[in-house]
Design a protein around this motif. Structure first.
Motif, PDB file in Angstrom:
ATOM      1  N   GLU A   1       1.991  21.952  18.437  1.00 35.88           N
ATOM      2  CA  GLU A   1       3.341  21.564  18.090  1.00 35.88           C
ATOM      3  C   GLU A   1       3.465  20.051  18.188  1.00 35.88           C
ATOM      4  OE1 GLU A   1       7.678  22.450  19.859  1.00 35.88           O
ATOM      5  OE2 GLU A   1       6.335  24.166  19.652  1.00 35.88           O
ATOM      6  N   VAL A   2       3.973  19.444  17.145  1.00 34.14           N
ATOM      7  CA  VAL A   2       4.143  18.002  17.093  1.00 34.14           C
ATOM      8  C   VAL A   2       5.631  17.719  16.966  1.00 34.14           C
ATOM      9  CG1 VAL A   2       3.522  15.897  15.866  1.00 34.14           C
ATOM     10  CG2 VAL A   2       1.924  17.801  15.936  1.00 34.14           C
ATOM     11  N   ASP A   3       6.155  16.888  17.847  1.00 35.73           N
ATOM     12  CA  ASP A   3       7.582  16.572  17.833  1.00 35.73           C
ATOM     13  C   ASP A   3       7.826  15.282  17.068  1.00 35.73           C
ATOM     14  OD1 ASP A   3       8.217  18.765  19.359  1.00 35.73           O
ATOM     15  OD2 ASP A   3       8.058  17.685  21.253  1.00 35.73           O
ATOM     16  N   ASN A   4       8.823  15.326  16.216  1.00 40.38           N
ATOM     17  CA  ASN A   4       9.261  14.148  15.495  1.00 40.38           C
ATOM     18  C   ASN A   4      10.404  13.530  16.290  1.00 40.38           C
ATOM     19  OD1 ASN A   4      10.080  12.207  13.726  1.00 40.38           O
ATOM     20  ND2 ASN A   4      10.303  13.563  11.969  1.00 40.38           N
ATOM     21  N   GLU A   5      10.096  12.494  17.063  1.00 38.84           N
ATOM     22  CA  GLU A   5      11.095  11.907  17.953  1.00 38.84           C
ATOM     23  C   GLU A   5      12.255  11.283  17.177  1.00 38.84           C
ATOM     24  OE1 GLU A   5       9.319   9.300  20.766  1.00 38.84           O
ATOM     25  OE2 GLU A   5       7.841  10.797  21.392  1.00 38.84           O
ATOM     26  N   GLU A   6      11.978  10.696  16.048  1.00 32.10           N
ATOM     27  CA  GLU A   6      13.058  10.100  15.261  1.00 32.10           C
ATOM     28  C   GLU A   6      14.021  11.175  14.764  1.00 32.10           C
ATOM     29  OE1 GLU A   6      11.422   7.768  12.130  1.00 32.10           O
ATOM     30  OE2 GLU A   6      10.457   6.356  13.493  1.00 32.10           O
ATOM     31  N   GLU A   7      13.486  12.324  14.354  1.00 35.01           N
ATOM     32  CA  GLU A   7      14.341  13.418  13.877  1.00 35.01           C
ATOM     33  C   GLU A   7      15.146  14.006  15.032  1.00 35.01           C
ATOM     34  OE1 GLU A   7      15.989  16.135  11.128  1.00 35.01           O
ATOM     35  OE2 GLU A   7      14.962  14.225  10.901  1.00 35.01           O
ATOM     36  N   ILE A   8      14.539  14.138  16.190  1.00 29.89           N
ATOM     37  CA  ILE A   8      15.244  14.661  17.373  1.00 29.89           C
ATOM     38  C   ILE A   8      16.379  13.716  17.754  1.00 29.89           C
ATOM     39  CG2 ILE A   8      14.999  15.166  19.830  1.00 29.89           C
ATOM     40  CD1 ILE A   8      12.122  16.133  19.163  1.00 29.89           C
ATOM     41  N   ASP A   9      16.105  12.405  17.762  1.00 31.24           N
ATOM     42  CA  ASP A   9      17.144  11.416  18.076  1.00 31.24           C
ATOM     43  C   ASP A   9      18.282  11.480  17.053  1.00 31.24           C
ATOM     44  OD1 ASP A   9      15.757  10.550  20.270  1.00 31.24           O
ATOM     45  OD2 ASP A   9      14.884   8.792  19.256  1.00 31.24           O
ATOM     46  N   ARG A  10      17.935  11.660  15.794  1.00 28.16           N
ATOM     47  CA  ARG A  10      18.950  11.737  14.750  1.00 28.16           C
ATOM     48  C   ARG A  10      19.842  12.956  14.952  1.00 28.16           C
ATOM     49  NH1 ARG A  10      20.148  13.990   9.848  1.00 28.16           N
ATOM     50  NH2 ARG A  10      18.451  15.474  10.009  1.00 28.16           N
ATOM     51  N   LEU A  11      19.249  14.106  15.275  1.00 25.58           N
ATOM     52  CA  LEU A  11      20.031  15.323  15.490  1.00 25.58           C
ATOM     53  C   LEU A  11      20.916  15.209  16.728  1.00 25.58           C
ATOM     54  CD1 LEU A  11      17.358  18.013  14.580  1.00 25.58           C
ATOM     55  CD2 LEU A  11      19.315  17.258  13.213  1.00 25.58           C
TER      56      LEU A  11
ATOM     57  N   PRO B   1       0.833  -1.213   0.000  1.00 26.10           N
ATOM     58  CA  PRO B   1       0.000   0.000   0.000  1.00 26.10           C
ATOM     59  C   PRO B   1       0.863   1.255   0.000  1.00 26.10           C
ATOM     60  CG  PRO B   1      -0.005  -1.031   2.157  1.00 26.10           C
ATOM     61  CD  PRO B   1       0.732  -1.959   1.239  1.00 26.10           C
ATOM     62  N   ARG B   2       0.336   2.302  -0.616  1.00 26.06           N
ATOM     63  CA  ARG B   2       1.064   3.566  -0.663  1.00 26.06           C
ATOM     64  C   ARG B   2       1.021   4.225   0.708  1.00 26.06           C
ATOM     65  NH1 ARG B   2       2.083   5.737  -5.563  1.00 26.06           N
ATOM     66  NH2 ARG B   2       1.911   7.842  -4.754  1.00 26.06           N
ATOM     67  N   LYS B   3       2.029   5.060   0.991  1.00 22.88           N
ATOM     68  CA  LYS B   3       2.028   5.817   2.232  1.00 22.88           C
ATOM     69  C   LYS B   3       0.860   6.785   2.198  1.00 22.88           C
ATOM     70  CE  LYS B   3       6.777   6.044   3.787  1.00 22.88           C
ATOM     71  NZ  LYS B   3       7.890   6.939   4.050  1.00 22.88           N
ATOM     72  N   ILE B   4       0.103   6.812   3.261  1.00 21.69           N
ATOM     73  CA  ILE B   4      -1.059   7.690   3.295  1.00 21.69           C
ATOM     74  C   ILE B   4      -0.631   9.096   3.688  1.00 21.69           C
ATOM     75  CG2 ILE B   4      -3.274   8.101   4.392  1.00 21.69           C
ATOM     76  CD1 ILE B   4      -3.476   5.058   4.747  1.00 21.69           C
ATOM     77  N   VAL B   5       0.096   9.203   4.795  1.00 18.52           N
ATOM     78  CA  VAL B   5       0.504  10.511   5.293  1.00 18.52           C
ATOM     79  C   VAL B   5       1.948  10.420   5.771  1.00 18.52           C
ATOM     80  CG1 VAL B   5       0.048  12.260   7.046  1.00 18.52           C
ATOM     81  CG2 VAL B   5      -1.844  11.032   6.034  1.00 18.52           C
ATOM     82  N   THR B   6       2.741  11.412   5.398  1.00 18.66           N
ATOM     83  CA  THR B   6       4.093  11.488   5.930  1.00 18.66           C
ATOM     84  C   THR B   6       4.059  12.329   7.205  1.00 18.66           C
ATOM     85  OG1 THR B   6       4.627  13.474   4.678  1.00 18.66           O
ATOM     86  CG2 THR B   6       5.082  11.346   3.619  1.00 18.66           C
ATOM     87  N   PHE B   7       5.132  12.276   7.945  1.00 15.88           N
ATOM     88  CA  PHE B   7       5.154  13.028   9.198  1.00 15.88           C
ATOM     89  C   PHE B   7       5.118  14.523   8.928  1.00 15.88           C
ATOM     90  CE2 PHE B   7       6.879  14.854  13.050  1.00 15.88           C
ATOM     91  CZ  PHE B   7       6.158  14.163  14.005  1.00 15.88           C
ATOM     92  N   ARG B   8       5.785  14.954   7.857  1.00 17.95           N
ATOM     93  CA  ARG B   8       5.784  16.382   7.496  1.00 17.95           C
ATOM     94  C   ARG B   8       4.356  16.846   7.185  1.00 17.95           C
ATOM     95  NH1 ARG B   8       8.442  20.511   8.694  1.00 17.95           N
ATOM     96  NH2 ARG B   8      10.397  19.591   8.089  1.00 17.95           N
ATOM     97  N   GLN B   9       3.578  16.039   6.465  1.00 14.32           N
ATOM     98  CA  GLN B   9       2.186  16.393   6.174  1.00 14.32           C
ATOM     99  C   GLN B   9       1.367  16.449   7.461  1.00 14.32           C
ATOM    100  OE1 GLN B   9       1.262  13.275   3.464  1.00 14.32           O
ATOM    101  NE2 GLN B   9       1.835  14.472   1.648  1.00 14.32           N
ATOM    102  N   PHE B  10       1.671  15.544   8.397  1.00 13.57           N
ATOM    103  CA  PHE B  10       0.977  15.531   9.683  1.00 13.57           C
ATOM    104  C   PHE B  10       1.262  16.818  10.452  1.00 13.57           C
ATOM    105  CE2 PHE B  10       0.697  14.124  14.171  1.00 13.57           C
ATOM    106  CZ  PHE B  10      -0.607  13.670  14.163  1.00 13.57           C
ATOM    107  N   GLN B  11       2.526  17.254  10.459  1.00 18.00           N
ATOM    108  CA  GLN B  11       2.878  18.502  11.132  1.00 18.00           C
ATOM    109  C   GLN B  11       2.192  19.694  10.474  1.00 18.00           C
ATOM    110  OE1 GLN B  11       7.170  18.469  10.956  1.00 18.00           O
ATOM    111  NE2 GLN B  11       7.303  18.267  13.184  1.00 18.00           N
ATOM    112  N   ASP B  12       2.186  19.727   9.159  1.00 20.37           N
ATOM    113  CA  ASP B  12       1.568  20.837   8.442  1.00 20.37           C
ATOM    114  C   ASP B  12       0.070  20.898   8.676  1.00 20.37           C
ATOM    115  OD1 ASP B  12       4.041  21.530   7.495  1.00 20.37           O
ATOM    116  OD2 ASP B  12       3.773  20.546   5.535  1.00 20.37           O
TER     117      ASP B  12
END
Length: 89
Positions: free
Chosen positions: A68-78, A49-60
């Protein structure tokens, strides 16, 4: 009365040019059978199945509500990059 091999090869070469096939008088395995087959990539890609929503779309989507929505994976990466940068300047 037999026909010389060179003449038969010329006939085969002309036939291959006419019908756009591969001239292979020695019968060497070339892989043309595999290359002529339809590609399997589109069929395999349509299975998942295709991706329905990306995290960026969810934030927007929540920006107009000023939530405010935090992307935990992005925070961990940084954080990982910052720790790596301190170890190896």
């Amino acid at each position: 009365m037999s026909v010389p091999r060179a003449r038969l090869l010329d006939l085969m070469r002309a036939r291959c040019e006419l019908f756009a096939t591969t001239f292979n008088p020695e019968g060497i395995r070339t892989g043309n059978k595999i290359l002529r087959q339809r590609l399997k990539g589109p069929a395999l890609a349509s299975y998942y199945p295709r991706k329905i929503v990306t995290f960026r779309q969810f934030q927007d989507a929540f920006k107009p509500l000023e939530l405010e929505v935090d992307n935990e994976e992005e925070i961990d990466r940084l954080e990982h990059i910052a720790a790596y940068a301190t170890l190896f300047p």
